[in-house]
Design an enzyme around this catalytic site. Structure first.
Site, PDB file in Angstrom:
ATOM      1  CG  PHE A 201      -1.739   1.222   1.412  1.00  8.99           C
ATOM      2  CD1 PHE A 201      -2.994   1.337   0.845  1.00  8.99           C
ATOM      3  CD2 PHE A 201      -1.259   2.268   2.195  1.00  8.99           C
ATOM      4  CE1 PHE A 201      -3.758   2.486   1.034  1.00  8.99           C
ATOM      5  CE2 PHE A 201      -2.011   3.420   2.393  1.00  8.99           C
ATOM      6  CZ  PHE A 201      -3.260   3.528   1.808  1.00  8.99           C
ATOM      7  CG  ASP A 202       3.264   1.959   3.437  1.00  4.77           C
ATOM      8  OD1 ASP A 202       2.361   1.122   3.542  1.00  4.77           O
ATOM      9  OD2 ASP A 202       3.752   2.573   4.401  1.00  4.77           O
ATOM     10  CB  THR A 203       5.454   0.632  -2.567  1.00  5.39           C
ATOM     11  OG1 THR A 203       6.346   0.197  -1.535  1.00  5.39           O
ATOM     12  CG2 THR A 203       6.227   0.813  -3.862  1.00  5.39           C
TER      13      THR A 203
END
Length: 407
Positions: A201-203
């Site tokens: 999700f972060d990437t």
């Protein structure tokens, strides 16, 4: 609406306002032991060091131990704490749900183990509050970061970030550090486009932010690895690789509305600087001559210093090459008024072509001179000076033609 670089609204300073300026989300799954101490420590830090109203949101990822009860007790104990219970696991899913429902203008999250020193929290969110930046991340890979973790985790982290640079052309340094923040107005536009519900999700969010032309602020952090981390490294690595492949395909096929995002959210490019020199031939000649005088003096000095050790021809080659590169850069900026890096490689290639012709003139002159006689150093320098003047005239003609015809 196209947002310019100076139009990001700063969050107003409202120390007495009831609505939070910052909402820190703590995603948890089966953390009944660590949740209480960590949230109390985070709350105490914010209460003492954060100058705005804040909220802490516990995002419970369908825990099956006593985590929900501990979270509910914390909401009673600490008025700034809220809890959201999710029916399915996934850190990305938890962050999407908590951030989408928040009314705070700045949203953040951190891992429950608080591996990151909380002293970095205010530097993380301050550029978002002021409007200077749009997304902020903690980085463990900056030179000034201080990190304590095992060699295995270090190698995995650095390898992953190198992989991201090679495949998705990212410019941020640390995609996986569990310490990030985002402006709520930006999150509202990006979150619907993020498909991953887990660790990728972060990437994915950061790649979209970068491609949308948003400013990503990085804060070097002090970070101590949690030895009790429950992250399945192998499963996470496989999921990340799949995420990279999926996101890469979406970028290549144009499946993502990047142009619309950039138009709506991206910061407008800075205005081009004014030309440093007028385009008229007389002014260009004067500036070119000034650069040429300096370059010729540098060339003769370098030749004299290296002549004894290298011999005439190698010394000529070295001196001419070094001064040719500097000469092209100086003329590009001062004579022809070209700033920035656009076409810089092509201009230097064309400058090296002029260098090759100048080398042929000077080397040929030296060869003819030495074939005819055994000259003393003064005669040798005089012949080189004359050859350089001819090479300089040729250089001006070639550079002016090249730099006045760059589409």
């Amino acid at each position: 609406m196209i947002t310019s670089i100076g139009s990001r609204a700063a969050v107003p300073a409202r120390p007495g306002a009831p609505n939070p300026v910052l909402d820190v989300v703590v995603p948890v799954y089966n953390e009944e032991v660590d949740l209480g101490p960590s949230v109390r420590r985070l709350h105490a830090h914010l209460a003492e060091h954060f100058p705005y109203p804040f909220r802490i949101t516990i995002a419970d990822n369908a825990s099956i131990d006593g985590t929900p009860a501990v979270a509910e007790a914390l909401t009673v104990e600490l008025p700034e704490v809220r809890v959201r219970h999710l029916s399915a696991k996934g850190r990305g899913r938890a962050l999407r749900a908590a951030w989408s429902a928040s009314d705070a203008p700045v949203l953040a999250y951190m891992d429950v183990d608080l591996s990151t020193d909380l002293a970095a929290l205010l530097p993380l969110v301050a550029p978002l509050i002021s409007g200077h930046s749009d997304v902020a991340i903690g980085t463990r890979l900056a030179r000034t970061a201080r990190v304590v973790r095992g060699a295995r985790r270090e190698v995995i982290s650095r390898t992953y970030n190198l992989l991201l640079r090679g495949t998705l052309a990212v410019r941020f340094s640390d995609a996986q550090c569990g310490f990030k923040a985002i402006r709520a107005d930006v999150a509202r536009e990006l979150l619907p486009l993020v498909q991953d519900t887990g660790w990728f999700f972060d990437t994915e969010l950061l790649v979209l932010a970068q491609r949308a032309g948003l400013r990503i602020h990085e804060v070097p952090v002090d970070w101590i690895d949690d030895p009790d981390s429950r992250v399945d490294v192998v499963a996470t690595a496989v999921a990340d690789l799949r995420g990279i492949g999926r996101l890469g395909r979406a970028l290549l096929t144009g499946a993502l509305p990047l142009a619309e995002l950039r138009a709506q959210l991206g910061r407008a490019p800075l205005a081009a600087p004014p030309q440093q020199a007028p385009a008229g031939l007389p002014r260009q000649l004067v500036r070119f001559a000034a650069v040429g005088v300096v370059s010729t003096c540098a060339y003769l000095l370098l030749f004299t210093l290296t002549r004894g050790a290298l011999g005439a021809q190698p010394a000529n080659l070295l001196a001419l090459l070094l001064t040719a590169v500097a000469n092209t850069a100086a003329n590009r900026r001062l004579t022809f008024g070209i700033a920035g890096r656009r076409h810089v490689t092509r201009h230097h290639v064309q400058g090296l072509l002029a260098f090759a012709l100048g080398l042929a003139l000077t080397s040929g002159s030296l060869a003819i001179l030495h074939a005819a006689t055994t000259p003393d150093r003064a005669v040798e320098l005089a012949v080189l000076l004359a050859a350089n003047l001819a090479a300089t005239a040729l250089r001006f003609t070639l550079l002016r033609l090249a730099m006045h015809h760059h589409p």
